[in-house]
Design a protein around this motif. Structure first.
Motif, PDB file in Angstrom:
ATOM      1  N   THR A  24      -5.424  61.619   2.150  1.00  0.00           N
ATOM      2  CA  THR A  24      -4.615  60.583   2.812  1.00  0.00           C
ATOM      3  C   THR A  24      -5.460  59.664   3.691  1.00  0.00           C
ATOM      4  OG1 THR A  24      -4.017  62.062   4.646  1.00  0.00           O
ATOM      5  CG2 THR A  24      -2.483  61.931   2.784  1.00  0.00           C
ATOM      6  N   SER A  25      -6.645  60.100   4.070  1.00  0.00           N
ATOM      7  CA  SER A  25      -7.519  59.247   4.879  1.00  0.00           C
ATOM      8  C   SER A  25      -8.239  58.200   4.027  1.00  0.00           C
ATOM      9  CB  SER A  25      -8.542  60.099   5.645  1.00  0.00           C
ATOM     10  OG  SER A  25      -9.501  60.637   4.752  1.00  0.00           O
ATOM     11  N   GLU A  26      -8.085  58.295   2.709  1.00  0.00           N
ATOM     12  CA  GLU A  26      -8.679  57.338   1.775  1.00  0.00           C
ATOM     13  C   GLU A  26      -7.548  56.705   0.957  1.00  0.00           C
ATOM     14  OE1 GLU A  26     -12.025  59.079  -0.399  1.00  0.00           O
ATOM     15  OE2 GLU A  26     -12.004  60.707   1.068  1.00  0.00           O
ATOM     16  N   PRO A  27      -6.961  55.611   1.463  1.00  0.00           N
ATOM     17  CA  PRO A  27      -5.752  55.042   0.846  1.00  0.00           C
ATOM     18  C   PRO A  27      -5.852  54.763  -0.659  1.00  0.00           C
ATOM     19  CG  PRO A  27      -6.160  54.013   2.957  1.00  0.00           C
ATOM     20  CD  PRO A  27      -7.348  54.885   2.669  1.00  0.00           C
ATOM     21  N   ALA A  28      -6.965  54.266  -1.133  1.00  0.00           N
ATOM     22  CA  ALA A  28      -7.094  53.959  -2.566  1.00  0.00           C
ATOM     23  C   ALA A  28      -7.061  55.246  -3.395  1.00  0.00           C
ATOM     24  CB  ALA A  28      -8.374  53.181  -2.840  1.00  0.00           C
ATOM     25  N   ARG A  29      -7.786  56.261  -2.952  1.00  0.00           N
ATOM     26  CA  ARG A  29      -7.778  57.545  -3.671  1.00  0.00           C
ATOM     27  C   ARG A  29      -6.408  58.199  -3.600  1.00  0.00           C
ATOM     28  NH1 ARG A  29     -11.404  61.897  -2.181  1.00  0.00           N
ATOM     29  NH2 ARG A  29     -10.611  62.790  -4.082  1.00  0.00           N
ATOM     30  N   PHE A  30      -5.718  58.085  -2.455  1.00  0.00           N
ATOM     31  CA  PHE A  30      -4.397  58.675  -2.301  1.00  0.00           C
ATOM     32  C   PHE A  30      -3.404  58.005  -3.240  1.00  0.00           C
ATOM     33  CE2 PHE A  30      -0.476  59.342   0.454  1.00  0.00           C
ATOM     34  CZ  PHE A  30      -0.315  60.660   0.064  1.00  0.00           C
ATOM     35  N   LYS A  31      -3.490  56.691  -3.359  1.00  0.00           N
ATOM     36  CA  LYS A  31      -2.626  55.971  -4.292  1.00  0.00           C
ATOM     37  C   LYS A  31      -2.928  56.383  -5.733  1.00  0.00           C
ATOM     38  CE  LYS A  31      -0.861  51.447  -5.402  1.00  0.00           C
ATOM     39  NZ  LYS A  31      -0.721  50.074  -4.998  1.00  0.00           N
ATOM     40  N   ASP A  32      -4.217  56.550  -6.057  1.00  0.00           N
ATOM     41  CA  ASP A  32      -4.602  57.012  -7.397  1.00  0.00           C
ATOM     42  C   ASP A  32      -4.048  58.411  -7.678  1.00  0.00           C
ATOM     43  OD1 ASP A  32      -5.975  54.647  -7.855  1.00  0.00           O
ATOM     44  OD2 ASP A  32      -7.962  55.530  -7.474  1.00  0.00           O
ATOM     45  N   TRP A  33      -4.074  59.289  -6.665  1.00  0.00           N
ATOM     46  CA  TRP A  33      -3.542  60.647  -6.809  1.00  0.00           C
ATOM     47  C   TRP A  33      -2.045  60.607  -7.107  1.00  0.00           C
ATOM     48  CZ3 TRP A  33       0.087  63.251  -3.740  1.00  0.00           C
ATOM     49  CH2 TRP A  33       0.225  64.611  -3.992  1.00  0.00           C
ATOM     50  N   GLN A  34      -1.331  59.751  -6.375  1.00  0.00           N
ATOM     51  CA  GLN A  34       0.109  59.615  -6.604  1.00  0.00           C
ATOM     52  C   GLN A  34       0.387  59.130  -8.034  1.00  0.00           C
ATOM     53  OE1 GLN A  34       2.200  57.543  -3.270  1.00  0.00           O
ATOM     54  NE2 GLN A  34       0.185  57.645  -2.329  1.00  0.00           N
ATOM     55  N   GLN A  35      -0.362  58.120  -8.466  1.00  0.00           N
ATOM     56  CA  GLN A  35      -0.159  57.569  -9.804  1.00  0.00           C
ATOM     57  C   GLN A  35      -0.511  58.592 -10.877  1.00  0.00           C
ATOM     58  OE1 GLN A  35       1.201  54.396 -10.511  1.00  0.00           O
ATOM     59  NE2 GLN A  35       1.429  55.431 -12.465  1.00  0.00           N
ATOM     60  N   ALA A  36      -1.583  59.356 -10.671  1.00  0.00           N
ATOM     61  CA  ALA A  36      -1.978  60.381 -11.641  1.00  0.00           C
ATOM     62  C   ALA A  36      -0.889  61.445 -11.776  1.00  0.00           C
ATOM     63  CB  ALA A  36      -3.304  61.022 -11.225  1.00  0.00           C
ATOM     64  N   ASN A  37      -0.267  61.822 -10.667  1.00  0.00           N
ATOM     65  CA  ASN A  37       0.822  62.792 -10.715  1.00  0.00           C
ATOM     66  C   ASN A  37       2.046  62.218 -11.410  1.00  0.00           C
ATOM     67  OD1 ASN A  37       0.331  65.501  -9.291  1.00  0.00           O
ATOM     68  ND2 ASN A  37      -0.698  64.011  -7.985  1.00  0.00           N
ATOM     69  N   PHE A  38       2.368  60.958 -11.124  1.00  0.00           N
ATOM     70  CA  PHE A  38       3.487  60.306 -11.799  1.00  0.00           C
ATOM     71  C   PHE A  38       3.233  60.263 -13.311  1.00  0.00           C
ATOM     72  CE2 PHE A  38       5.738  56.754 -13.629  1.00  0.00           C
ATOM     73  CZ  PHE A  38       7.003  56.875 -13.089  1.00  0.00           C
ATOM     74  N   ASP A  39       2.025  59.861 -13.686  1.00  0.00           N
ATOM     75  CA  ASP A  39       1.676  59.779 -15.106  1.00  0.00           C
ATOM     76  C   ASP A  39       1.763  61.146 -15.779  1.00  0.00           C
ATOM     77  OD1 ASP A  39       1.236  57.074 -14.691  1.00  0.00           O
ATOM     78  OD2 ASP A  39      -0.955  57.270 -14.657  1.00  0.00           O
ATOM     79  N   PHE A  40       1.308  62.196 -15.092  1.00  0.00           N
ATOM     80  CA  PHE A  40       1.369  63.548 -15.647  1.00  0.00           C
ATOM     81  C   PHE A  40       2.811  63.970 -15.903  1.00  0.00           C
ATOM     82  CE2 PHE A  40       2.210  68.016 -14.714  1.00  0.00           C
ATOM     83  CZ  PHE A  40       1.577  68.607 -15.797  1.00  0.00           C
ATOM     84  N   VAL A  41       3.674  63.796 -14.900  1.00  0.00           N
ATOM     85  CA  VAL A  41       5.073  64.212 -15.051  1.00  0.00           C
ATOM     86  C   VAL A  41       5.752  63.395 -16.148  1.00  0.00           C
ATOM     87  CG1 VAL A  41       7.320  64.401 -13.897  1.00  0.00           C
ATOM     88  CG2 VAL A  41       5.242  65.086 -12.691  1.00  0.00           C
ATOM     89  N   ALA A  42       5.483  62.099 -16.184  1.00  0.00           N
ATOM     90  CA  ALA A  42       6.075  61.233 -17.214  1.00  0.00           C
ATOM     91  C   ALA A  42       5.616  61.646 -18.605  1.00  0.00           C
ATOM     92  CB  ALA A  42       5.714  59.778 -16.946  1.00  0.00           C
ATOM     93  N   GLN A  43       4.348  61.983 -18.748  1.00  0.00           N
ATOM     94  CA  GLN A  43       3.823  62.397 -20.060  1.00  0.00           C
ATOM     95  C   GLN A  43       4.348  63.777 -20.453  1.00  0.00           C
ATOM     96  OE1 GLN A  43      -0.451  62.354 -20.368  1.00  0.00           O
ATOM     97  NE2 GLN A  43      -0.424  63.180 -22.421  1.00  0.00           N
ATOM     98  N   GLU A  44       4.398  64.677 -19.510  1.00  0.00           N
ATOM     99  CA  GLU A  44       4.806  66.059 -19.799  1.00  0.00           C
ATOM    100  C   GLU A  44       6.295  66.177 -20.110  1.00  0.00           C
ATOM    101  OE1 GLU A  44       4.044  70.144 -20.342  1.00  0.00           O
ATOM    102  OE2 GLU A  44       2.616  68.511 -20.054  1.00  0.00           O
ATOM    103  N   TYR A  45       7.134  65.433 -19.381  1.00  0.00           N
ATOM    104  CA  TYR A  45       8.584  65.587 -19.501  1.00  0.00           C
ATOM    105  C   TYR A  45       9.306  64.344 -20.016  1.00  0.00           C
ATOM    106  CZ  TYR A  45       7.645  69.782 -16.867  1.00  0.00           C
ATOM    107  OH  TYR A  45       7.148  70.992 -16.468  1.00  0.00           O
ATOM    108  N   GLY A  46       8.603  63.226 -20.070  1.00  0.00           N
ATOM    109  CA  GLY A  46       9.215  61.969 -20.499  1.00  0.00           C
ATOM    110  C   GLY A  46       9.692  61.184 -19.294  1.00  0.00           C
TER     111      GLY A  46
END
Length: 82
Positions: A24-46
């Motif tokens: 969370t102290s690195e805003p760009a990496r934190f945003k990337d982490w959020q997007q990677a998790n969103f992409d994972f859930v979307a790919q795994e479950y639709g």
């Protein structure tokens, strides 16, 4: 639908407290982490099966809550096939 069917899955996406505080102290990496998790859930479950995807910053360790309906590609409600 069977009376014992799994109607939704509740997921918590996080890391160790130390790693999440650092992230969370690195805003760009934190945003990337959020997007990677969103992409994972979307790919795994639709993406259409995602009911909720919420970032929680109000507790000690930042985390994401995701709720998905476990529908298979052929329209069956099945938590086993994911």
């Amino acid at each position: 639908m069977r009376k014992d069917a799994v109607k939704y899955l509740s997921l918590v996406l996080t890391g160790s407290h130390e790693d999440m505080v650092k992230l969370t102290s690195e805003p760009a990496r934190f945003k990337d982490w959020q997007q990677a998790n969103f992409d994972f859930v979307a790919q795994e479950y639709g993406k259409a099966n995602m009911v909720r995807f919420t970032l929680c910053m109000y507790e000690k360790t930042p985390h994401i809550h995701a709720v998905v309906v476990p529908l298979t590609e052929d329209g069956r409600l099945s938590a086993k096939d994911h």
